[in-house]
Design a protein around this motif. Structure first.
Motif, short mmCIF file in Angstrom:
data_model
loop_
_atom_site.label_atom_id
_atom_site.label_comp_id
_atom_site.label_asym_id
_atom_site.label_seq_id
_atom_site.Cartn_x
_atom_site.Cartn_y
_atom_site.Cartn_z
N ASP A 98 -21.67 -18.30 29.02
CA ASP A 98 -21.83 -17.47 28.16
C ASP A 98 -22.41 -17.88 26.75
N SER A 112 -21.39 -11.11 23.15
CA SER A 112 -22.25 -11.97 24.19
C SER A 112 -23.82 -11.70 23.95
N SER A 120 -27.26 -10.50 25.08
CA SER A 120 -27.62 -9.34 26.11
C SER A 120 -28.95 -8.79 25.93
N PRO A 178 -25.18 -13.77 29.66
CA PRO A 178 -24.39 -14.46 30.47
C PRO A 178 -24.73 -14.70 31.87
N GLN A 200 -14.06 -10.07 30.34
CA GLN A 200 -15.44 -10.33 29.56
C GLN A 200 -15.83 -11.65 29.99
N ALA A 201 -16.90 -12.25 29.48
CA ALA A 201 -17.60 -13.60 29.86
C ALA A 201 -16.73 -14.49 29.55
N SER A 202 -16.13 -14.44 27.93
CA SER A 202 -15.24 -15.21 27.55
C SER A 202 -14.32 -14.63 26.74
N ARG A 207 -16.71 -13.26 36.81
CA ARG A 207 -17.26 -13.35 35.56
C ARG A 207 -18.28 -14.28 35.38
#
Length: 293
Positions: free
Chosen positions: A60, A286, A288, A47, A275-277, A56
């Protein structure tokens, strides 16, 4: 903007699909921004983007993401960074229609883009939006603007008609915030779910208490939704905005008020996840560098 029959359908069923929610020029501008963001995502393995108001990442991707096969799935509050997306919030038929539904005094809560690119794994577990964004009353409308044609094959929205009149279901498993209703609740309603389809530029208006979810995209066509949550001016948040943004509370139509209208019901408050979403909250990791969310 809406007929009496359309408004009656919304309040009866909890949802309404309307065509021509934006102009062709507005739709073209929105789609162009998305195409650019998808291309940009190919250069990232996790992300990315200048952070949102609460820190954030703006963009994402699902864990299956790669440069060759991007899996960009969420853009948080795109109206913060795009004039085209802000223009639709402020100056579109979509917003005028929401004012027809909940009254002339209308304000902004948050927005996001949910993308399901071809061959990606993103799905949405059943939930009610009000459980993420509880307010003093439930005159909130989730606007799901179709950036692409939405079909049964590309991960369309699925709703449970009339469920906005029923109970509010917990998004917790014990003390753990899962972001989705219990599997038994989802399985109870799956047999009667209704697939929402439509042409790009159409919008599905959804009552904030309507149960809904969606499956992964198994087609060769993208499915993008620009999702805006708008409320009556006298609906005030009961918890921190899970999609914090500098425009929360912006009056879009009519006038502001200091008076909060209250409904009498027990309302469970959500966790302010970082969290990102919310896909990560629901258990979908996500992308990574280390292969972990």
């Amino acid at each position: 903007m809406l007929s009496d029959a359309q408004m009656n359908q919304f309040w009866r069923d909890g949802y309404l699909v309307a065509p021509d929610a934006v102009t062709p020029a507005q739709l073209e501008a929105l789609r162009g921004e998305v195409a650019g963001w998808v291309e940009e995502s190919r250069q990232h393995i996790a992300p990315f983007g200048l952070p949102t108001l609460d820190g954030r990442p703006r963009f994402d991707m699902g864990e299956e993401h790669s440069a060759a096969h991007p899996a960009l799935r969420r853009i948080n509050n795109p109206s913060d960074i795009s004039d085209a997306y802000m223009d639709v919030v402020k100056s579109s038929a979509m917003t005028d229609m929401v004012a027809d539904l909940v009254g002339p005094d209308l304000k902004f809560h948050h927005c996001k883009i949910n993308l399901k690119l071809p061959g990606t794994n993103t799905e949405v577990g059943y939930h009610q939006d009000f459980a993420y964004t509880p307010h003093t009353n439930d005159d909130l409308v989730t606007c799901l603007l179709m950036l692409d044609d939405m079909t049964r094959d590309n991960g369309c929205l699925k709703v449970i008609a009339g469920s906005h009149k029923g109970p509010l279901y917990s998004l917790y498993d014990g003390e753990r915030f899962t972001g989705a209703v219990a599997p038994a609740v989802e399985q109870q309603f799956k047999p009667v779910e209704i697939a929402i389809t439509g042409r790009a530029g159409s919008v599905c208006f959804m009552h904030t208490c309507l149960l809904h979810g969606s499956d992964a995209n198994r087609s060769t066509k993208s499915r993008g939704l620009y999702i805006c949550v708008l409320s009556a001016a006298d609906a005030f948040p009961l918890s921190k905005n899970v999609m914090a943004n500098p425009n929360e509370g912006m009056i879009l139509r009519g006038h502001p008020t200091r008076m909060a209208r209250l409904v009498a019901r027990d309302i469970e408050l959500p966790i302010a996840y970082k969290q990102a979403s919310f896909f990560v909250v629901q258990g979908q990791r996500s992308a990574s560098a280390g292969g972990r969310a």
